[in-house]
Write an enzyme that holds these catalytic residues in place. Structure first.
Site, PDB file in Angstrom:
ATOM      1  CD  GLN A 198       8.903  -4.366  32.218  1.00  0.00           C
ATOM      2  OE1 GLN A 198       9.940  -4.988  32.484  1.00  0.00           O
ATOM      3  NE2 GLN A 198       8.816  -3.060  32.367  1.00  0.00           N
ATOM      4  CB  SER A 218       9.819  -0.140  25.177  1.00  0.00           C
ATOM      5  OG  SER A 218      10.569   1.001  25.516  1.00  0.00           O
ATOM      6  CB  ALA A 219      14.794   0.456  22.333  1.00  0.00           C
ATOM      7  CB  THR A 259      12.476  11.765   9.555  1.00  0.00           C
ATOM      8  OG1 THR A 259      11.992  12.681   8.575  1.00  0.00           O
ATOM      9  CG2 THR A 259      13.897  11.351   9.224  1.00  0.00           C
ATOM     10  CB  CYS A 344       5.151  10.557  46.578  1.00  0.00           C
ATOM     11  SG  CYS A 344       6.028   9.386  47.607  1.00  0.00           S
TER      12      CYS A 344
HETATM   13  C1  LIG Z   1       7.892   0.970  30.111  1.00  0.00           C
HETATM   14  C2  LIG Z   1       6.615   0.360  29.684  1.00  0.00           C
HETATM   15  C3  LIG Z   1       5.793   0.963  28.717  1.00  0.00           C
HETATM   16  C4  LIG Z   1       6.133   2.304  28.099  1.00  0.00           C
HETATM   17  O1  LIG Z   1       7.234   2.204  27.254  1.00  0.00           O
HETATM   18  P1  LIG Z   1       7.981   3.533  26.746  1.00  0.00           P
HETATM   19  O2  LIG Z   1       8.863   3.043  25.651  1.00  0.00           O
HETATM   20  O3  LIG Z   1       8.737   4.052  27.924  1.00  0.00           O
HETATM   21  O4  LIG Z   1       6.942   4.479  26.275  1.00  0.00           O
HETATM   22  C5  LIG Z   1       4.642   0.333  28.352  1.00  0.00           C
HETATM   23  N1  LIG Z   1       4.299  -0.847  28.892  1.00  0.00           N
HETATM   24  C6  LIG Z   1       5.046  -1.458  29.827  1.00  0.00           C
HETATM   25  C7  LIG Z   1       4.608  -2.766  30.381  1.00  0.00           C
HETATM   26  C8  LIG Z   1       6.221  -0.878  30.262  1.00  0.00           C
HETATM   27  O5  LIG Z   1       6.949  -1.481  31.189  1.00  0.00           O
END
Ligand SMILES: *Cc1c(COP(=O)(O)O)cnc(C)c1O
Length: 402
Positions: A198, A218-219, A259, A344
């Site tokens: 984040q 994470s992209a 790959t 939920c």
């Molecule tokens: C979204 C998120 C993840 C997981 O990332 P993915 O690429 O969706 O597996 C891990 N840590 C945090 C803090 C995230 O916000």
């Protein structure tokens, strides 16, 4: 649970001309930036080569694209290109970092320190290790969501091999003191992993300045595609070794076989390049929108901001609404895509583990909303959302009076 099962696609508001619903859930995922998509497209059909094919131009073309992407990702976080390991996303990166260090450092120790407010990918990796005989300390957080550095220091033992603390929380946006933790880890000779998902591209993040040894990326949280990410693994002072969790052809220095997802990696690279260029002005713009929304919502009275406002991502607002039933609030906020602080699960609703850790009482956790403001949100959208929240909260509070 989907409270709006009949709303499948976007509509346009007649009064404002806004595309509805307004998307304010940018901590869950972000749309792919059109500039990122454009960069990716050639790598599906024309330039489809396997980056590991050494004997022809198809392979070279793909390899070159991956090289450029690796440089772009590295540049954003102050790393060297060969310190970037591409993965399928941050869940995999977190697993690889934590289990990879645990496995390889078993002879040195069996103790890992983390925090109760971490993402499930970190917590559940630690739980798995616990089942396999490792000892895990789950540090609590203070009311503002930050850890107490003295508590962290006291938790360290001679057997501590890894400390894993996220840079920015995905629910509250709270920023942990990463530089201080990094300094402490360096002094004590303990490896430091941070889930930086984040934080990357939203606030300055430099692995050298912060003394971070491993960082998950994470992209799809930075306007790139889903299903691709990276793990930063320090190669100098110290050179960090991790045990691979996926074996095979020995890709990515043997740390992650398989790959390479060339289009995805190209997308991650472009997303990082754009994020780096736009970070200075974009973080100010987004903070301005967040503060505008915060002021409008706080004016309702009986509103509680969850987590520190000072140590927080610019685009995050997480608030609990007093005298408001959480379910009614989410149901009432049609036309606004946000997350609530409760999940939920079949019959009962569970308050988020993050809000519980902050000491938020159950009812206020149930009536909490996470607003995640991002690159494509406009001032008009923020004002629309503030209006809708104001209307809805007034309605619910007025009803409960009668
Ligand atoms: C979204 C998120 C993840 C997981 O990332 P993915 O690429 O969706 O597996 C891990 N840590 C945090 C803090 C995230 O916000």
């Amino acid at each position: 649970m989907n409270p709006h099962p009949n709303e499948t696609s976007t509509a346009v508001s007649q009064s404002t001309g806004l595309k509805l619903p307004v998307y304010l859930d940018n901590h869950a995922t972000t749309p792919t930036d059109p500039r990122v998509l454009e960069e990716m497209l050639p790598y599906f059909v024309g330039k489809f080569g396997n980056a590991a094919s050494k004997g022809h131009s198809f392979g070279w073309e793909a390899e070159e694209a991956v090289r450029v992407a690796r440089e772009r990702v590295a540049k954003l976080i102050g790393a060297a290109p060969d310190e970037i390991v591409f993965t399928s996303g941050a869940t995999e990166s977190d697993n690889l970092a934590i289990k990879g260090v645990a496995e390889l450092c078993r002879h040195k120790g069996d103790h890992i320190i983390t925090v109760v407010t971490e993402h499930r990918a970190v917590l559940d990796s630690c739980k798995r290790l616990e089942k396999n005989g490792y000892r895990i300390t789950y540090l609590p957080v203070q009311k503002d969501g930050l850890i107490d550095l003295n508590q962290l220091q006291s938790a360290i033992t001679a057997k501590t091999i890894l400390i894993t603390v996220m840079a920015a929380n995905n629910e509250t946006g709270v920023l942990q003191p990463i530089a201080e933790i990094g300094k402490l880890c360096r002094e004590r000779g303990i490896l430091f992993h941070t889930d930086a998902v984040q934080a990357i591209g939203k606030i300055p993040f430099d692995v050298a300045k912060l003394n971070v040894d491993l960082a998950s990326i994470s992209a799809h949280k930075v306007y790139g595609p889903k299903g691709v990410g990276a793990l930063y693994v320090r190669r100098q002072d110290p050179s960090v070794a991790i045990a691979p969790q996926i074996d095979g052809g020995g890709h990515e220095h043997g740390m992650r076989s398989g790959t390479l997802n060339v289009p995805g990696i190209v997308g991650l690279g472009k997303a990082c390049e754009i994020a780096g260029e736009e970070l200075p002005h974009e973080s100010c713009r987004v903070a301005g929108l967040r503060n505008r929304l915060k002021d409008r919502i706080l004016a309702l009275g009986d509103i509680y901001v969850n987590g520190s406002l000072d140590h927080r991502l610019p685009g995050n607002l997480n608030v609990s609404f007093g005298r408001v039933d959480g379910q009614s609030l989410i149901m009432g906020l049609t036309d606004v895509a946000v997350s609530s602080g409760s999940a939920c699960s079949s019959a009962r609703t569970d308050a988020s583990h993050v809000l519980v850790a902050l000491g938020v009482e159950d009812e206020l956790a149930q009536s909490s909303i996470r607003f995640g403001i991002g690159r494509f949100n406009t001032l008009e959208e923020i004002d629309f959302v503030a209006d809708r929240v104001t209307e809805t909260v007034h309605q619910i509070r007025d009803l409960s009076l009668t």
